[in-house]
Scaffold this active site. Structure first.
Site, PDB file in Angstrom:
ATOM      1  N   ARG A  97       0.732  -1.194   0.029  1.00 28.11           N
ATOM      2  CA  ARG A  97       0.158  -0.105   0.054  1.00 28.11           C
ATOM      3  C   ARG A  97       0.784   1.330  -0.076  1.00 28.11           C
ATOM      4  O   ARG A  97       0.614   2.290  -0.950  1.00 28.11           O
ATOM      5  CB  ARG A  97      -0.959  -0.109   1.179  1.00 28.11           C
ATOM      6  CG  ARG A  97      -2.117  -0.895   0.917  1.00 28.11           C
ATOM      7  CD  ARG A  97      -3.241  -0.868   2.227  1.00 28.11           C
ATOM      8  NE  ARG A  97      -2.226  -1.187   3.318  1.00 28.11           N
ATOM      9  CZ  ARG A  97      -2.588  -1.014   4.622  1.00 28.11           C
ATOM     10  NH1 ARG A  97      -3.656  -0.577   4.833  1.00 28.11           N
ATOM     11  NH2 ARG A  97      -2.099  -1.566   5.586  1.00 28.11           N
ATOM     12  N   ASN A 114      -6.250  -2.449   2.021  1.00 26.12           N
ATOM     13  CA  ASN A 114      -6.501  -3.810   2.034  1.00 26.12           C
ATOM     14  C   ASN A 114      -7.846  -4.208   1.952  1.00 26.12           C
ATOM     15  O   ASN A 114      -8.836  -3.597   2.551  1.00 26.12           O
ATOM     16  CB  ASN A 114      -5.722  -4.247   3.273  1.00 26.12           C
ATOM     17  CG  ASN A 114      -4.347  -4.296   3.001  1.00 26.12           C
ATOM     18  OD1 ASN A 114      -3.668  -4.273   2.016  1.00 26.12           O
ATOM     19  ND2 ASN A 114      -3.663  -4.412   4.419  1.00 26.12           N
TER      20      ASN A 114
END
Length: 91
Positions: A18, A36
């Site tokens: 990320r 996520n």
């Protein structure tokens, strides 16, 4: 302006993916988010110029990263909504 959404699967959680995606977006001046998902995938939304988004999609494969392994990247394209101001990591 254009928008892409992408779902990345593989070894993409718990490996800094990320943050990697966020760094790529910031370098290219894109707006959007990355988060996520419960199934182990990572969901990406990015808006910007077509050229910047093309570079972004190429970069988020993360082929040069040793811990990250994107096995599949499902990308869809559309028109930008302008809803994002900046790019952030969803927690």
């Amino acid at each position: 302006m254009k928008r892409v959404t992408a779902m990345a699967t593989g070894k993409v959680q718990g490996v800094g993916y990320r943050q990697y995606v966020s760094d790529c977006a910031h370098r290219l001046g894109l707006h959007g988010s990355v988060q996520n998902m419960r199934d182990g995938s990572v969901y990406i939304i990015a808006e910007g110029s077509p050229a910047a988004l093309e570079d972004f999609i190429r970069q988020v494969w993360a082929r040069e990263e040793s811990l990250i392994r994107v096995e599949k990247l499902l990308v869809t394209e559309g028109g930008a909504t302008g809803e994002f101001k900046g790019f952030w990591v969803e927690w």
